[in-house]
Enzyme design. Structure first.
Site, mmCIF file in Angstrom:
data_model
loop_
_atom_site.group_PDB
_atom_site.id
_atom_site.type_symbol
_atom_site.label_atom_id
_atom_site.label_comp_id
_atom_site.label_asym_id
_atom_site.label_seq_id
_atom_site.Cartn_x
_atom_site.Cartn_y
_atom_site.Cartn_z
ATOM 1 N N GLU A 187 62.649 -27.051 0.718
ATOM 2 C CA GLU A 187 63.552 -26.995 -0.429
ATOM 3 C C GLU A 187 64.061 -28.401 -0.750
ATOM 4 O OE1 GLU A 187 66.453 -23.869 -0.282
ATOM 5 O OE2 GLU A 187 65.127 -22.570 0.827
ATOM 6 N N TYR A 209 65.920 -16.044 -7.635
ATOM 7 C CA TYR A 209 67.349 -15.801 -7.495
ATOM 8 C C TYR A 209 68.000 -17.169 -7.336
ATOM 9 C CZ TYR A 209 65.273 -15.528 -2.784
ATOM 10 O OH TYR A 209 64.501 -15.736 -1.664
ATOM 11 N N ASP A 243 59.190 -23.259 3.939
ATOM 12 C CA ASP A 243 60.318 -23.162 3.015
ATOM 13 C C ASP A 243 60.899 -24.560 2.818
ATOM 14 O OD1 ASP A 243 62.429 -22.450 1.457
ATOM 15 O OD2 ASP A 243 63.180 -20.887 2.770
ATOM 16 N N ASP A 269 55.133 -19.650 7.238
ATOM 17 C CA ASP A 269 55.787 -19.687 5.929
ATOM 18 C C ASP A 269 56.534 -21.014 5.829
ATOM 19 O OD1 ASP A 269 56.981 -18.770 3.445
ATOM 20 O OD2 ASP A 269 58.825 -18.447 4.579
#
Length: 712
Positions: free
Chosen positions: A460, A535, A458, A456
């Protein structure tokens, strides 16, 4: 988003329950996982018993019953709605079957209100000792505190002027004596609270170092000292943080840290130091599988859609949430946060200097853009029941091997990056040489720790807007797509090697602006899931108010593209298959104090002030605490001056206190069920949540309910 590789400073209760003549009924305790079968050795066996009450009304006394007879009692300090726990060691001298139950009580004068745990049955075999009589059930069994997690029976009153409790930082838990001596640096932190002006390091009860400190309460304090070992053995260390005056020394001790010093010859026969240890066959599985805890209820996943959650490495510390606490049977995916990359990590250095030092230690001798475990102690060394000290792999990873064996359906993926660990990914995305090092390293990582089922990413964020503002370029969108292509090719090759299937996923911004940077036409075909972080749209980093996890935009939404529906529709319009898109649920809230200038009774028309306090980070609070302190339950309308609000346009929940002008935007059971209905309507791939230790079971249950999954 709230994905910081930083250990929290501890929760601070916002509200204290007023004293009352009548005692309040505490929340029910739960007996923690424990072995069910024991054998008498030399006529007796000590059975460790531990219990937890994760959140809710506290008790001030607890009892342990054995076959309905009280055999132990202990006192507790009430701390608002925060978690409580206790432990003892129960002496058994006769074979047989024993039913254990914990009772948690609030005693006020002659009034006693109690709640009981479920019953745990243990079986004891073997030959009894010379004394055929079990100890008098009226008197407590002898106490042998848990050596892993000491829990004093009655600590007595706590001096409010005492320094806050220090905690050991990351360090090796076992060192090898290869010559005449070996050194180990022991560091500690006190994240928030009363300061000390002196600290001491105790080795096996003897002070071996002391140093003065500057006091600046309630700011953090820290220290370190290098210890030299010249012989093998087991050494116990304690940090004492003290306030020294002319006539007194008031100290608070850390938990015990045990360091094993072994000879250069390596591990013993029990640990498989010769390379023979196989975690798939040699780990003690006695305590597994674990039952569902808190309010989690078992569901049948009749849709086959993903129901995932992030599990964070640092959660084993202040949050005391371990792999055994994961409601694995209710999940299809666990995302392990986070795996870092070696190299330049300025955002980590700024946010968490100690974590930065730990990463540099792990990266010593490794090329930039290699992946490593971050907290070696938590991931590979922390002891759990069934482990032996010289076992080649312990810690969370050994527990995840156990979890995978107990729940073979589940997919466990290492999540690479996160908010403070994404900096090297900017170079990986655009530099073929850096990308080659990274891909070789992460493939070797999941080959080595083969409970993992894929990767995965991630990052950012591609294009910029992450923790280091100067990073990011227009090349990142194509670079992300190339990274997905090359990772998929590497995973396909690994599948041929191992005969297993591996997934490729990425956690992506839920905002349209950041999504628009990525070349989805080239990236999506190689991916199994795109986890939209729907979110963190709004938060206390500024005064702009909005639903931090809204499903749809509302009429007064201040920023276009900040809702789950807008993000999903954007990806669908770019040709991304619906079945690859997963929505994110928030198991936490983001909130503001001192909200001002509201109109029409709508708090979102105002301007936010400071971030709320009382959670692990300013502006953020766990759902389970919000439910207990402000909602009054998962379906209640509010307590302590708060009301539970609902925006029927955004399909979003919030809690609002107009007296204190405090606003918290949250997911609730109602909003999560709406997300589930949306997933079914648009035939999306599923749902996931950040992060599992912040839930009390109600949000995960709602994730299943929204997808129409029936209870088992």
């Amino acid at each position: 988003m709230f994905k910081h590789a930083v250990k929290g400073c501890g929760g601070i209760s916002l509200l204290l329950l007023a004293a009352s003549i009548q005692a309040a009924t505490p929340n029910a305790p739960v007996i923690s996982w424990m072995a069910t079968d024991y054998t008498l050795q030399n006529g007796s066996v000590q059975v460790p018993v531990r219990w937890d009450m994760w959140w809710g009304t506290n008790g001030n006394k607890w009892y342990l019953a054995k076959n309905d007879s009280a055999v132990f009692n202990g006192s507790l300090s009430i701390n608002g709605q925060n978690a409580q726990n206790g432990s003892t060691s129960l002496l058994i001298t006769q074979p047989g079957s024993y039913q254990l139950q914990v009772t948690l009580c609030q005693v006020n004068g002659a009034t006693e209100e109690c709640a009981q745990s479920g019953i745990t049955t243990i079986n004891v075999s073997g030959n009894a000792g010379t004394d055929p009589v079990d100890p008098d059930p009226i008197d407590p069994d002898p106490i042998d505190p848990d050596p892993v997690d000491p829990d004093p029976v009655d600590p007595g009153p706590i001096d409010p002027t005492a320094p806050a409790k220090p905690a050991f930082g990351w360090s090796e838990n076992s060192v090898t004596l290869t010559g005449a001596s070996v050194s180990l640096n022991l560091a500690w932190n006190m994240w928030w609270g009363n300061n000390g002006n002196l600290w001491q390091l105790k080795q096996n009860g003897t002070v071996v170092h002391s140093a003065s400190l500057s006091s600046a309460s309630p700011a953090a304090q820290s220290g370190s000292h290098s210890v030299n070992f010249t012989s093998t053995g087991s050494y116990d260390f304690v940090i004492s943080l003290c306030q020294q005056s002319s006539d007194a020394l008031l100290c608070t001790d850390s938990d015990v840290k045990t360091v094993n010093v072994v000879s250069g010859s390596g591990g013993g026969a029990n640990g498989g130091g010769d390379g023979s240890f196989d975690p798939w066959t040699d780990l003690d599985m006695t305590a597994w599988p674990h039952p569902l805890k808190q309010n989690n209820v078992a569901y049948n996943n009749t849709t086959g859609k993903k129901v995932g959650a992030y599990f964070v490495e640092w959660g084993v510390y202040g949050r005391a949430f371990n792999a055994a606490d994961i409601p694995a049977q209710n999940l299809t995916h666990i995302y392990y946060g986070f795996i870092p990359l070696c190299g330049d990590n300025p955002s980590l250095q700024a946010a968490n200097p100690q974590g930065y030092a730990a990463l540099n230690s792990q990266c010593a001798g490794k090329p930039d853009y290699s992946v490593v475990v971050h907290d070696k102690f938590a991931a590979l060394e922390k002891g759990y029941p069934g482990d032996v000290w010289d076992q080649p792999i312990r810690g969370i990873f050994a527990e995840l091997y156990r979890l995978k064996q107990a729940h073979p359906h589940i997919k466990i993926l290492p999540s690479v990056g996160g908010w403070t660990l994404s900096d090297p990914l900017y170079q990986v995305g655009v530099d073929p040489a850096a990308r080659a090092v990274f891909i070789d390293s992460i493939i070797d990582f999941i080959r080595t720790y083969d409970f993992f089922d894929g990767i995965d990413i991630d990052w950012e964020f591609p294009g910029g807007g992450g923790a280091t503002p100067e990073l990011g370029s227009a090349l990142d969108g194509a670079g992300f797509a190339t990274l997905m292509q090359e990772l998929r090719a590497a995973l396909d090759a690994l599948e041929v090697e191992t005969g297993r299937e591996y997934e490729l996923a990425a956690a992506m911004s839920g905002g349209v602006e950041k999504l628009s940077v990525v070349d989805w036409e080239d990236a999506a075909p190689h991916m199994d899931y795109i986890n939209l972080m729907t979110y963190d749209y709004y938060g206390a980093w500024n005064g702009v108010l909005g639903h931090q996890t809204g499903l749809y935009p509302s009429p007064n939404s201040p920023i276009v593209g900040f809702s789950a529906d807008e993000a999903v529709q954007y990806l669908l319009n770019r040709g991304v298959p619906a079945g690859k898109i997963a929505l994110g649920a928030a198991m936490y809230g983001r909130g503001w104090q001192n909200v001002s200038d509201t109109t029409g009774g709508n708090p979102f028309t105002g301007t936010g002030g400071d971030g709320i306090t009382g959670g692990w980070e300013r502006g953020i609070m766990d759902y389970k605490k919000i439910e207990a302190d402000f909602m009054g339950g998962p379906d209640a309308s509010g307590v302590n001056g708060f009301t539970v609000g609902w925006d029927d346009t955004a399909k979003a929940s919030y809690v609002w206190n107009p007296t204190t002008n405090t606003l918290i935007s949250i997911d609730t059971k109602r909003s999560v069920r709406e997300k589930g209905a949306y997933i079914l309507q648009h035939q999306l791939g599923g749902i996931f949540a950040w992060e599992i230790d912040a839930d009390n079971g109600h949000i995960l249950n709602a994730m299943h309910e929204g997808l129409g999954h029936p209870q088992q």
